[in-house]
Scaffold this motif. Structure first.
Motif, short mmCIF file in Angstrom:
data_model
loop_
_atom_site.label_atom_id
_atom_site.label_comp_id
_atom_site.label_asym_id
_atom_site.label_seq_id
_atom_site.Cartn_x
_atom_site.Cartn_y
_atom_site.Cartn_z
N GLN A 34 4.75 13.93 5.76
CA GLN A 34 3.72 13.84 4.73
C GLN A 34 2.33 13.81 5.36
N LEU A 35 2.21 13.11 6.48
CA LEU A 35 0.94 13.08 7.20
C LEU A 35 0.58 14.48 7.72
N LYS A 36 1.57 15.20 8.24
CA LYS A 36 1.32 16.56 8.72
C LYS A 36 0.79 17.45 7.62
N LYS A 37 1.38 17.34 6.44
CA LYS A 37 0.95 18.17 5.32
C LYS A 37 -0.48 17.82 4.88
N ALA A 38 -0.89 16.58 5.19
CA ALA A 38 -2.26 16.15 4.87
C ALA A 38 -3.24 16.47 5.99
N SER A 63 0.85 -1.19 0.00
CA SER A 63 0.00 0.00 0.00
C SER A 63 0.89 1.24 0.00
N MET A 64 0.46 2.26 -0.69
CA MET A 64 1.18 3.53 -0.73
C MET A 64 0.50 4.52 0.21
N LEU A 65 1.30 5.32 0.90
CA LEU A 65 0.73 6.29 1.83
C LEU A 65 -0.20 7.26 1.11
N GLU A 66 0.16 7.63 -0.12
CA GLU A 66 -0.69 8.55 -0.89
C GLU A 66 -2.09 7.97 -1.10
N ARG A 92 -8.02 8.12 0.73
CA ARG A 92 -9.25 7.48 1.22
C ARG A 92 -9.62 7.94 2.63
N CYS A 93 -8.77 8.73 3.27
CA CYS A 93 -9.02 9.15 4.65
C CYS A 93 -10.13 10.18 4.73
N SER A 94 -10.95 10.04 5.75
CA SER A 94 -11.96 11.06 6.03
C SER A 94 -11.31 12.20 6.80
N ASP A 95 -12.11 13.20 7.17
CA ASP A 95 -11.60 14.32 7.96
C ASP A 95 -11.41 13.94 9.43
#
Length: 241
Positions: free
Chosen positions: A155-159, A74-77, A82-85
């Motif tokens: 990358q998670l922080k930027k998302a 699986s790729m983090l992108e 697919r992540c909700s808020d």
């Protein structure tokens, strides 16, 4: 190819359209019991003793086993897309025990985590041991292997994720936090905890309070508590923080 064994891992693999099944073994009793799940798939019927001889030593097969192709990484992108808020991603900093990682996957699936982030090195492969401990969770929760965990946390922080590191140096208890919005909870290896750079990438270090007589928790137990706390606050939004 990898052998999966045990009722939950095999049935979950059969239900996963992304999983390619090469061979399916079962005792006569298990084949009859799971006939609906096995429908349309060739099953080799073996005695329990014969099946045990085909599998890794010590495999607890419960009458069913499957030789499968590994899942694609699986790729983090893709997970982020697919992540909700109000999503939760767990991250493990060099947790190497497949039983622990499998148990964390099982809890992550039970509480609805969006993904599990592990280091590419110093993390277990997708073996039958891990799949058995995950009890089907390996087929449900995307497992992302990061070459550089610190970069993945950025990358998670930027998302839009807030990064909490579980660490004995934390200045707040997990249960006092809001845990709303997008959250990533990072857990370190037993004994060593979070590495320095990983801890520095966290927005805040937090603790799970325990009695002094037993001040540390198994990493999979800590992950389960964190997942429960997150899920509880989602279903009870008026809990004061």
């Amino acid at each position: 190819m990898v052998w999966l064994y045990g009722r939950h891992p095999v049935l979950a693999a059969l239900a996963n359209p992304e999983r390619r099944i090469e061979r399916l073994l079962a005792t006569r009793e298990a084949a009859d019991r799971y006939a609906e799940a096995f429908a349309g798939k060739p099953v080799q019927i073996l005695a329990r003793e014969e099946m045990a001889q085909r599998l890794p030593a010590g495999a607890v097969h419960q009458g069913v086993a499957a030789l499968v192709a590994p899942l694609e990484d699986s790729m983090l992108e893709d997970v982020l897309a697919r992540c909700s808020d109000a999503a939760l991603v767990l991250a493990l900093d060099q947790v190497t025990d497949p039983h622990n990682v499998g148990a964390i996957l099982r809890s992550a699936a039970a509480f609805g985590a969006a993904g599990l982030l592990v280091t590419e090195r110093h993390a277990p492969a997708d073996t039958g041991v891990l799949a058995k401990a995950a009890s089907g969770g390996l087929e449900i929760v995307p497992l992302v292997r990061a070459v550089n965990l610190a970069r993945a946390l950025e990358q998670l922080k930027k998302a839009g994720f807030w990064i909490y590191g579980l660490d004995e140096r934390g200045d707040a208890e997990l249960g006092t936090l809001d845990l709303g919005g997008r959250v990533c909870i990072v857990l370190g290896a037993e004994g060593e905890g979070l590495r320095r750079l990983t801890a520095e990438k966290c927005d805040r270090l937090v603790t799970i309070p325990t009695k002094s007589a037993l001040s540390s928790l198994n990493v999979s137990n800590a992950a389960s508590i964190a997942l429960y706390e997150w899920a509880r606050r989602r279903t009870s939004p008026h809990i004061p923080s």
